[in-house]
Design a protein around this motif. Sequence first.
Motif, mmCIF file in Angstrom:
data_model
loop_
_atom_site.group_PDB
_atom_site.id
_atom_site.type_symbol
_atom_site.label_atom_id
_atom_site.label_comp_id
_atom_site.label_asym_id
_atom_site.label_seq_id
_atom_site.Cartn_x
_atom_site.Cartn_y
_atom_site.Cartn_z
ATOM 1 N N ALA A 95 0.322 -1.277 0.082
ATOM 2 C CA ALA A 95 -0.143 -0.308 -0.223
ATOM 3 C C ALA A 95 0.905 1.508 0.441
ATOM 4 O O ALA A 95 0.495 2.735 -0.880
ATOM 5 C CB ALA A 95 -0.897 0.062 1.205
ATOM 6 N N LYS A 96 1.856 1.399 0.821
ATOM 7 C CA LYS A 96 2.783 2.553 0.805
ATOM 8 C C LYS A 96 3.125 3.096 -0.877
ATOM 9 O O LYS A 96 3.240 4.178 -1.659
ATOM 10 C CB LYS A 96 4.488 2.712 1.575
ATOM 11 C CG LYS A 96 3.903 2.312 2.837
ATOM 12 C CD LYS A 96 4.420 2.038 3.415
ATOM 13 C CE LYS A 96 4.791 1.824 5.692
ATOM 14 N NZ LYS A 96 6.538 1.399 6.371
ATOM 15 N N HIS A 97 3.756 1.852 -1.193
ATOM 16 C CA HIS A 97 4.399 1.744 -2.694
ATOM 17 C C HIS A 97 2.867 2.181 -4.131
ATOM 18 O O HIS A 97 3.033 3.432 -4.655
ATOM 19 C CB HIS A 97 4.537 0.073 -3.540
ATOM 20 C CG HIS A 97 6.074 -0.181 -2.834
ATOM 21 N ND1 HIS A 97 7.288 0.267 -3.622
ATOM 22 C CD2 HIS A 97 6.760 -0.326 -1.536
ATOM 23 C CE1 HIS A 97 8.226 0.195 -3.167
ATOM 24 N NE2 HIS A 97 7.801 -0.618 -1.609
ATOM 25 N N VAL A 98 2.197 1.554 -3.712
ATOM 26 C CA VAL A 98 0.528 2.341 -4.732
ATOM 27 C C VAL A 98 -0.251 2.972 -4.121
ATOM 28 O O VAL A 98 -0.409 4.075 -5.166
ATOM 29 C CB VAL A 98 -0.284 0.863 -4.264
ATOM 30 C CG1 VAL A 98 -1.789 1.141 -5.403
ATOM 31 C CG2 VAL A 98 0.130 -0.931 -5.174
ATOM 32 N N PHE A 99 0.010 3.856 -3.020
ATOM 33 C CA PHE A 99 -0.733 4.431 -2.779
ATOM 34 C C PHE A 99 0.199 6.047 -2.531
ATOM 35 O O PHE A 99 -0.383 6.686 -1.593
ATOM 36 C CB PHE A 99 -2.222 4.831 -1.591
ATOM 37 C CG PHE A 99 -2.366 4.027 -2.213
ATOM 38 C CD1 PHE A 99 -4.065 3.989 -3.176
ATOM 39 C CD2 PHE A 99 -2.751 2.400 -1.155
ATOM 40 C CE1 PHE A 99 -4.694 2.895 -3.939
ATOM 41 C CE2 PHE A 99 -4.067 1.465 -1.897
ATOM 42 C CZ PHE A 99 -4.473 1.667 -3.189
ATOM 43 N N GLY A 100 1.730 5.521 -2.126
ATOM 44 C CA GLY A 100 1.994 6.653 -1.850
ATOM 45 C C GLY A 100 2.427 7.678 -1.682
ATOM 46 O O GLY A 100 1.974 9.133 -1.563
ATOM 47 N N HIS A 101 2.213 8.177 -3.285
ATOM 48 C CA HIS A 101 1.755 9.541 -3.837
ATOM 49 C C HIS A 101 0.820 10.114 -3.267
ATOM 50 O O HIS A 101 1.036 11.706 -3.021
ATOM 51 C CB HIS A 101 2.210 9.680 -5.602
ATOM 52 C CG HIS A 101 1.167 8.583 -6.152
ATOM 53 N ND1 HIS A 101 0.887 7.205 -6.380
ATOM 54 C CD2 HIS A 101 -0.177 9.031 -7.063
ATOM 55 C CE1 HIS A 101 -0.485 6.700 -6.694
ATOM 56 N NE2 HIS A 101 -0.990 7.571 -6.989
ATOM 57 N N GLU A 102 -0.263 9.951 -3.085
ATOM 58 C CA GLU A 102 -1.307 10.175 -2.757
ATOM 59 C C GLU A 102 -1.091 9.917 -0.802
ATOM 60 O O GLU A 102 -1.615 11.421 -0.474
ATOM 61 C CB GLU A 102 -2.920 9.405 -2.721
ATOM 62 C CG GLU A 102 -3.904 10.222 -2.263
ATOM 63 C CD GLU A 102 -4.611 11.279 -3.532
ATOM 64 O OE1 GLU A 102 -5.836 12.215 -2.615
ATOM 65 O OE2 GLU A 102 -3.752 11.378 -4.442
ATOM 66 N N ALA A 325 -1.114 14.709 -7.399
ATOM 67 C CA ALA A 325 -0.614 14.001 -6.531
ATOM 68 C C ALA A 325 -0.145 13.122 -7.744
ATOM 69 O O ALA A 325 -0.204 11.953 -6.943
ATOM 70 C CB ALA A 325 -1.613 13.210 -5.175
ATOM 71 N N SER A 326 -0.703 12.981 -9.148
ATOM 72 C CA SER A 326 -0.543 11.746 -9.599
ATOM 73 C C SER A 326 0.935 11.942 -9.720
ATOM 74 O O SER A 326 1.334 12.651 -10.379
ATOM 75 C CB SER A 326 -1.525 11.358 -10.946
ATOM 76 O OG SER A 326 -2.903 11.457 -10.558
ATOM 77 N N ALA A 327 1.496 10.606 -10.286
ATOM 78 C CA ALA A 327 2.665 9.676 -10.178
ATOM 79 C C ALA A 327 2.688 8.748 -11.655
ATOM 80 O O ALA A 327 1.748 8.228 -11.378
ATOM 81 C CB ALA A 327 3.715 8.956 -8.715
ATOM 82 N N PRO A 328 3.603 8.857 -12.562
ATOM 83 C CA PRO A 328 3.340 8.184 -13.590
ATOM 84 C C PRO A 328 4.101 6.890 -13.495
ATOM 85 O O PRO A 328 4.788 6.249 -12.117
ATOM 86 C CB PRO A 328 4.367 8.934 -14.526
ATOM 87 C CG PRO A 328 5.004 10.515 -14.494
ATOM 88 C CD PRO A 328 4.113 10.064 -13.033
ATOM 89 N N LEU A 329 3.238 5.878 -13.884
ATOM 90 C CA LEU A 329 2.908 4.395 -13.885
ATOM 91 C C LEU A 329 4.192 3.989 -14.282
ATOM 92 O O LEU A 329 5.314 2.957 -14.412
ATOM 93 C CB LEU A 329 2.397 3.685 -13.693
ATOM 94 C CG LEU A 329 1.511 3.384 -12.595
ATOM 95 C CD1 LEU A 329 -0.049 3.301 -13.301
ATOM 96 C CD2 LEU A 329 1.358 3.455 -11.772
ATOM 97 N N VAL A 330 4.590 4.929 -15.511
ATOM 98 C CA VAL A 330 6.003 3.976 -16.011
ATOM 99 C C VAL A 330 6.338 5.065 -17.025
ATOM 100 O O VAL A 330 6.505 6.368 -16.601
ATOM 101 C CB VAL A 330 5.142 3.720 -17.815
ATOM 102 C CG1 VAL A 330 4.572 1.999 -17.308
ATOM 103 C CG2 VAL A 330 4.217 4.407 -18.739
ATOM 104 N N ARG A 331 7.655 4.763 -17.679
ATOM 105 C CA ARG A 331 8.429 6.025 -18.221
ATOM 106 C C ARG A 331 8.479 6.666 -19.355
ATOM 107 O O ARG A 331 9.141 7.221 -20.425
ATOM 108 C CB ARG A 331 9.764 5.782 -17.832
ATOM 109 C CG ARG A 331 10.665 4.069 -18.738
ATOM 110 C CD ARG A 331 12.126 4.108 -18.304
ATOM 111 N NE ARG A 331 12.095 2.585 -19.495
ATOM 112 C CZ ARG A 331 13.483 1.729 -19.745
ATOM 113 N NH1 ARG A 331 14.377 3.382 -18.852
ATOM 114 N NH2 ARG A 331 13.604 0.910 -20.151
#
Length: 472
Positions: A95-102, A325-331
């Motif tokens: 959950a820290k990885h999935v929702f960390g940016h929010e 707060a959205s973080a890109p999932l891919v480069r």
Amino acid sequence: MRSGARSLLRRGARRARTAARVLVRGLPPAPTAVALPAAKRSTDPMPGRWVRLTHGPARGAGLPERRGLDPAEAAAVDAGWLLVDAYERISTHAAKHVFGHEQEAWDAYARDTIELLKSPEGRQMVDIEESRVNRLRYRRTMDFAMKGDRVFDVGFGRGYLAAQLIKGREVARYHGIDIIDTWVEESYRLLETNGLADADIRLEAGDLFALTAEKIAATDANLVICCEVLEHVDDAELALRILADALPGGADLLFSVPLHGRLEHVWGHVSVFDVARLKGMLAGAGLFAHHVQPLANTWTLVVASRSPEPSARVRDADRRPDVDASAPLVRARHFVDVPQAGFVPARGGEVTVEPQQGSWVTCRSTGGGVRFPVAGIESLRLGLGYTECADLERLDVVAYAGTTRVTSWSFKPSERLPAEGKRAVWLRAGEASRGFVPAPYGAMLDVDAVEVRPRLGAGGSATFELRAAYLP
């Protein structure tokens, strides 16, 4: 009570600070035995690290879910439940990885909008009571309190929330009860230290299970708070029903409990809460949820009332600033097609590669594989066409970084392979797809080549069509 006896009780209460804030009557009931489903072989290289194994009874056994009358509010509540469920079905680490940016955005909101209090000794509070996660819990509770509110708080603790509500939200009146009587005096000292001695506030020792509608009505409360209490009692369902029955007409109830799978190290917590249980508790208490939210990867916060009408309190509540707060999932966001010239026989293999129409190639193998270059892999897409594969025992897709094997996916044919036609397969690190079973994986962005290897029986051969694209 004699002073010596009172002193002894106070010392005992201080030693029991992690115990229940409300009176626990007897021992928790023995858990009902539940028949667990047969364990299935997991393809996760580290089962349980990311996704929690669930062994609950079949769904649909509880009371019907209660929804409010406003479609927009009901949709927001449904989304809140789903988000809480997602937090609880993946591990705390995941959950820290999935929702960390929010979570970082919420933490910044709490940090920038709530002041640390001073302790009764005059020091700035930096201990666990005003830690990062607790400050967010206070901030979100404050967001649903309006200027002029009359608050009745069940389980006021050491008075931190009371001070923040009076100082930061200008509530008109605050009445709190707590089962630990020594916290009354401690909380009054905290309020005095922070310049709030003249506020309209009353704190007293009290028991949730002794609450009545008359008790709360006498305070003219329009907001009842019960944060971090229900997990301490042996019958949380009964406790919520008592709160609901005592709720004045038009008043709202705000409560919070730990997310399932969190705070399980706290000995004073006697039970856990998942979404199914909370929905059942609300239905059993005759309450409608108007807002549901996971907080700080630690708690579930619920605002509810006895009315199905939309909540003005929720509608007018403060929210964090509208920052992205959205973080890109891919480069990279575009797939790269592998050209026909990119498909070559793998080293040491006995295979021919012939170009076909479009981006397809035909591979005829008597024991060798086909190799093609990539520039890192977020996702790999293969087109496979089986023509002559009677001798095929297994098909391996192997990713390499130089000569280092990073990961692989393996497919074992069933009794019947598609006689004609083609199929598309997408492959991601650690994920299964259309019969391909994944192996443990390493640094996928370092992958520079992929091999497709048919494993054949003795003296066998196979012909298959292939094309590939990848997301770098």
